[in-house]
Motif scaffolding. Structure first.
Motif, PDB file in Angstrom:
ATOM      1  N   PHE A 105       0.826  -1.203   0.000  1.00 45.03           N
ATOM      2  CA  PHE A 105       0.000   0.000   0.000  1.00 45.03           C
ATOM      3  C   PHE A 105       0.867   1.264   0.000  1.00 45.03           C
ATOM      4  O   PHE A 105       0.649   2.188  -0.777  1.00 45.03           O
ATOM      5  CB  PHE A 105      -0.932  -0.008   1.220  1.00 45.03           C
ATOM      6  CG  PHE A 105      -1.912   1.124   1.266  1.00 45.03           C
ATOM      7  CD1 PHE A 105      -3.049   1.095   0.475  1.00 45.03           C
ATOM      8  CD2 PHE A 105      -1.704   2.217   2.090  1.00 45.03           C
ATOM      9  CE1 PHE A 105      -3.973   2.142   0.509  1.00 45.03           C
ATOM     10  CE2 PHE A 105      -2.609   3.253   2.130  1.00 45.03           C
ATOM     11  CZ  PHE A 105      -3.750   3.219   1.339  1.00 45.03           C
ATOM     12  N   GLU A 106       1.888   1.266   0.866  1.00 46.54           N
ATOM     13  CA  GLU A 106       2.747   2.446   0.993  1.00 46.54           C
ATOM     14  C   GLU A 106       3.667   2.633  -0.204  1.00 46.54           C
ATOM     15  O   GLU A 106       3.916   3.756  -0.629  1.00 46.54           O
ATOM     16  CB  GLU A 106       3.555   2.363   2.284  1.00 46.54           C
ATOM     17  CG  GLU A 106       2.692   2.499   3.518  1.00 46.54           C
ATOM     18  CD  GLU A 106       3.439   2.250   4.812  1.00 46.54           C
ATOM     19  OE1 GLU A 106       4.615   1.819   4.772  1.00 46.54           O
ATOM     20  OE2 GLU A 106       2.837   2.489   5.870  1.00 46.54           O
ATOM     21  N   SER A 107       4.170   1.539  -0.766  1.00 47.36           N
ATOM     22  CA  SER A 107       5.121   1.671  -1.873  1.00 47.36           C
ATOM     23  C   SER A 107       4.436   2.022  -3.195  1.00 47.36           C
ATOM     24  O   SER A 107       5.092   2.480  -4.121  1.00 47.36           O
ATOM     25  CB  SER A 107       5.949   0.398  -2.033  1.00 47.36           C
ATOM     26  OG  SER A 107       5.142  -0.650  -2.523  1.00 47.36           O
ATOM     27  N   THR A 108       3.135   1.804  -3.284  1.00 45.83           N
ATOM     28  CA  THR A 108       2.418   2.092  -4.529  1.00 45.83           C
ATOM     29  C   THR A 108       1.446   3.257  -4.375  1.00 45.83           C
ATOM     30  O   THR A 108       0.567   3.449  -5.214  1.00 45.83           O
ATOM     31  CB  THR A 108       1.636   0.853  -5.015  1.00 45.83           C
ATOM     32  OG1 THR A 108       0.655   0.501  -4.027  1.00 45.83           O
ATOM     33  CG2 THR A 108       2.568  -0.310  -5.286  1.00 45.83           C
ATOM     34  N   ASN A 109       1.597   4.002  -3.292  1.00 43.52           N
ATOM     35  CA  ASN A 109       0.711   5.145  -3.024  1.00 43.52           C
ATOM     36  C   ASN A 109      -0.752   4.742  -3.050  1.00 43.52           C
ATOM     37  O   ASN A 109      -1.605   5.439  -3.598  1.00 43.52           O
ATOM     38  CB  ASN A 109       0.972   6.279  -4.010  1.00 43.52           C
ATOM     39  CG  ASN A 109       2.345   6.876  -3.830  1.00 43.52           C
ATOM     40  OD1 ASN A 109       2.833   6.994  -2.710  1.00 43.52           O
ATOM     41  ND2 ASN A 109       2.984   7.238  -4.921  1.00 43.52           N
ATOM     42  N   GLY A 110      -1.056   3.591  -2.464  1.00 43.80           N
ATOM     43  CA  GLY A 110      -2.427   3.143  -2.321  1.00 43.80           C
ATOM     44  C   GLY A 110      -3.015   2.422  -3.512  1.00 43.80           C
ATOM     45  O   GLY A 110      -4.191   2.075  -3.505  1.00 43.80           O
ATOM     46  N   GLN A 111      -2.218   2.184  -4.569  1.00 42.08           N
ATOM     47  CA  GLN A 111      -2.753   1.498  -5.741  1.00 42.08           C
ATOM     48  C   GLN A 111      -2.894   0.002  -5.503  1.00 42.08           C
ATOM     49  O   GLN A 111      -3.752  -0.642  -6.102  1.00 42.08           O
ATOM     50  CB  GLN A 111      -1.876   1.752  -6.959  1.00 42.08           C
ATOM     51  CG  GLN A 111      -1.895   3.205  -7.393  1.00 42.08           C
ATOM     52  CD  GLN A 111      -0.949   3.463  -8.541  1.00 42.08           C
ATOM     53  OE1 GLN A 111      -0.201   2.589  -8.949  1.00 42.08           O
ATOM     54  NE2 GLN A 111      -0.983   4.679  -9.065  1.00 42.08           N
ATOM     55  N   ARG A 112      -2.033  -0.568  -4.676  1.00 44.54           N
ATOM     56  CA  ARG A 112      -2.104  -1.989  -4.313  1.00 44.54           C
ATOM     57  C   ARG A 112      -1.987  -2.088  -2.803  1.00 44.54           C
ATOM     58  O   ARG A 112      -1.578  -1.161  -2.137  1.00 44.54           O
ATOM     59  CB  ARG A 112      -0.968  -2.773  -4.980  1.00 44.54           C
ATOM     60  CG  ARG A 112      -1.107  -2.910  -6.469  1.00 44.54           C
ATOM     61  CD  ARG A 112      -0.111  -3.917  -7.024  1.00 44.54           C
ATOM     62  NE  ARG A 112       1.245  -3.682  -6.538  1.00 44.54           N
ATOM     63  CZ  ARG A 112       2.268  -3.351  -7.306  1.00 44.54           C
ATOM     64  NH1 ARG A 112       2.105  -3.229  -8.588  1.00 44.54           N
ATOM     65  NH2 ARG A 112       3.461  -3.164  -6.791  1.00 44.54           N
ATOM     66  N   GLY A 113      -2.287  -3.250  -2.278  1.00 41.85           N
ATOM     67  CA  GLY A 113      -2.151  -3.474  -0.849  1.00 41.85           C
ATOM     68  C   GLY A 113      -3.306  -2.868  -0.076  1.00 41.85           C
ATOM     69  O   GLY A 113      -4.335  -2.486  -0.648  1.00 41.85           O
ATOM     70  N   LEU A 114      -3.118  -2.771   1.238  1.00 40.98           N
ATOM     71  CA  LEU A 114      -4.179  -2.289   2.125  1.00 40.98           C
ATOM     72  C   LEU A 114      -3.598  -1.419   3.228  1.00 40.98           C
ATOM     73  O   LEU A 114      -2.470  -1.653   3.668  1.00 40.98           O
ATOM     74  CB  LEU A 114      -4.891  -3.473   2.781  1.00 40.98           C
ATOM     75  CG  LEU A 114      -5.589  -4.472   1.865  1.00 40.98           C
ATOM     76  CD1 LEU A 114      -5.878  -5.748   2.612  1.00 40.98           C
ATOM     77  CD2 LEU A 114      -6.860  -3.862   1.331  1.00 40.98           C
ATOM     78  N   PRO A 115      -4.382  -0.447   3.715  1.00 42.58           N
ATOM     79  CA  PRO A 115      -3.942   0.285   4.909  1.00 42.58           C
ATOM     80  C   PRO A 115      -3.911  -0.673   6.105  1.00 42.58           C
ATOM     81  O   PRO A 115      -4.612  -1.695   6.129  1.00 42.58           O
ATOM     82  CB  PRO A 115      -5.018   1.356   5.113  1.00 42.58           C
ATOM     83  CG  PRO A 115      -5.878   1.340   3.901  1.00 42.58           C
ATOM     84  CD  PRO A 115      -5.641   0.055   3.188  1.00 42.58           C
ATOM     85  N   ARG A 116      -3.101  -0.352   7.105  1.00 49.52           N
ATOM     86  CA  ARG A 116      -2.917  -1.252   8.245  1.00 49.52           C
ATOM     87  C   ARG A 116      -4.241  -1.618   8.917  1.00 49.52           C
ATOM     88  O   ARG A 116      -4.496  -2.779   9.208  1.00 49.52           O
ATOM     89  CB  ARG A 116      -1.953  -0.651   9.280  1.00 49.52           C
ATOM     90  CG  ARG A 116      -1.694  -1.627  10.424  1.00 49.52           C
ATOM     91  CD  ARG A 116      -0.492  -1.243  11.246  1.00 49.52           C
ATOM     92  NE  ARG A 116       0.747  -1.308  10.510  1.00 49.52           N
ATOM     93  CZ  ARG A 116       1.437  -2.436  10.281  1.00 49.52           C
ATOM     94  NH1 ARG A 116       0.996  -3.587  10.706  1.00 49.52           N
ATOM     95  NH2 ARG A 116       2.577  -2.392   9.621  1.00 49.52           N
ATOM     96  N   ALA A 117      -5.102  -0.654   9.162  1.00 49.03           N
ATOM     97  CA  ALA A 117      -6.364  -0.937   9.856  1.00 49.03           C
ATOM     98  C   ALA A 117      -7.204  -1.941   9.068  1.00 49.03           C
ATOM     99  O   ALA A 117      -7.799  -2.863   9.648  1.00 49.03           O
ATOM    100  CB  ALA A 117      -7.141   0.349  10.083  1.00 49.03           C
ATOM    101  N   ASP A 118      -7.273  -1.765   7.755  1.00 44.90           N
ATOM    102  CA  ASP A 118      -8.049  -2.689   6.920  1.00 44.90           C
ATOM    103  C   ASP A 118      -7.410  -4.071   6.899  1.00 44.90           C
ATOM    104  O   ASP A 118      -8.101  -5.088   6.964  1.00 44.90           O
ATOM    105  CB  ASP A 118      -8.167  -2.157   5.493  1.00 44.90           C
ATOM    106  CG  ASP A 118      -9.001  -0.890   5.411  1.00 44.90           C
ATOM    107  OD1 ASP A 118      -9.684  -0.551   6.400  1.00 44.90           O
ATOM    108  OD2 ASP A 118      -8.957  -0.233   4.351  1.00 44.90           O
ATOM    109  N   ALA A 119      -6.088  -4.129   6.793  1.00 45.49           N
ATOM    110  CA  ALA A 119      -5.387  -5.410   6.730  1.00 45.49           C
ATOM    111  C   ALA A 119      -5.539  -6.173   8.041  1.00 45.49           C
ATOM    112  O   ALA A 119      -5.726  -7.395   8.035  1.00 45.49           O
ATOM    113  CB  ALA A 119      -3.916  -5.192   6.408  1.00 45.49           C
ATOM    114  N   GLU A 120      -5.467  -5.478   9.170  1.00 47.36           N
ATOM    115  CA  GLU A 120      -5.579  -6.149  10.460  1.00 47.36           C
ATOM    116  C   GLU A 120      -6.985  -6.686  10.704  1.00 47.36           C
ATOM    117  O   GLU A 120      -7.178  -7.594  11.508  1.00 47.36           O
ATOM    118  CB  GLU A 120      -5.167  -5.198  11.588  1.00 47.36           C
ATOM    119  CG  GLU A 120      -3.671  -4.950  11.603  1.00 47.36           C
ATOM    120  CD  GLU A 120      -3.246  -3.915  12.626  1.00 47.36           C
ATOM    121  OE1 GLU A 120      -4.106  -3.147  13.123  1.00 47.36           O
ATOM    122  OE2 GLU A 120      -2.035  -3.868  12.927  1.00 47.36           O
ATOM    123  N   ALA A 121      -7.984  -6.146  10.007  1.00 42.08           N
ATOM    124  CA  ALA A 121      -9.360  -6.606  10.181  1.00 42.08           C
ATOM    125  C   ALA A 121      -9.646  -7.891   9.400  1.00 42.08           C
ATOM    126  O   ALA A 121     -10.665  -8.542   9.646  1.00 42.08           O
ATOM    127  CB  ALA A 121     -10.327  -5.507   9.742  1.00 42.08           C
TER     128      ALA A 121
END
Length: 132
Positions: A105-121
């Protein structure tokens, strides 16, 4: 040759010349090592090392960084974000998958991956499905 910090758990660095009896030095995570360009490129791509990032000091002991602050006005300038290593193994801990999701999420400026709160859920299986 440049200096790199070992991020892998262990690395056996060959120090003998070709054709000579094999000699190596066992390196551990956190060790600073000098690598030839071709070997450094291979290990950086594998995520086993990263370049040493330390400010240089001038004659007065001050760092060369004179407090230039980020004004948030980059608009895509500067080097591209560092590449994120591949996903963890499916048997890895949930925390590893969460960290991977956040790194993406951080390396692609939100284009891939998830924010921490969403991922932890999410469950591990949900993370695997979302990220692979």
């Amino acid at each position: 040759m440049a200096e790199y910090v070992l991020t892998a758990l262990r690395f056996d660095q060959i120090v003998s010349a070709p054709g000579q009896q094999l000699e190596y030095r066992r390196r551990r995570r956190g060790d600073v090592i000098e690598l030839a360009d071709d070997e450094a490129l291979r290990l950086v791509r594998a995520g086993a090392v990263k370049p040493v990032e330390s400010p240089t000091l001038d004659d007065h002991g001050d760092s060369d960084d004179h407090g230039d602050q980020d004004d948030g006005d980059d608009q895509g300038e500067g080097p591209p974000p560092a590449s994120v290593p591949g996903p963890p193994k499916k048997t890895a801990l949930v925390a590893d998958w969460v960290d991977y999701a956040v790194a993406q999420f951080e390396s692609t400026n939100g284009q891939r991956g998830l924010p921490r709160a969403d991922a932890e859920a999410l469950t591990k299986q949900d993370l695997i499905e979302a990220l692979t």
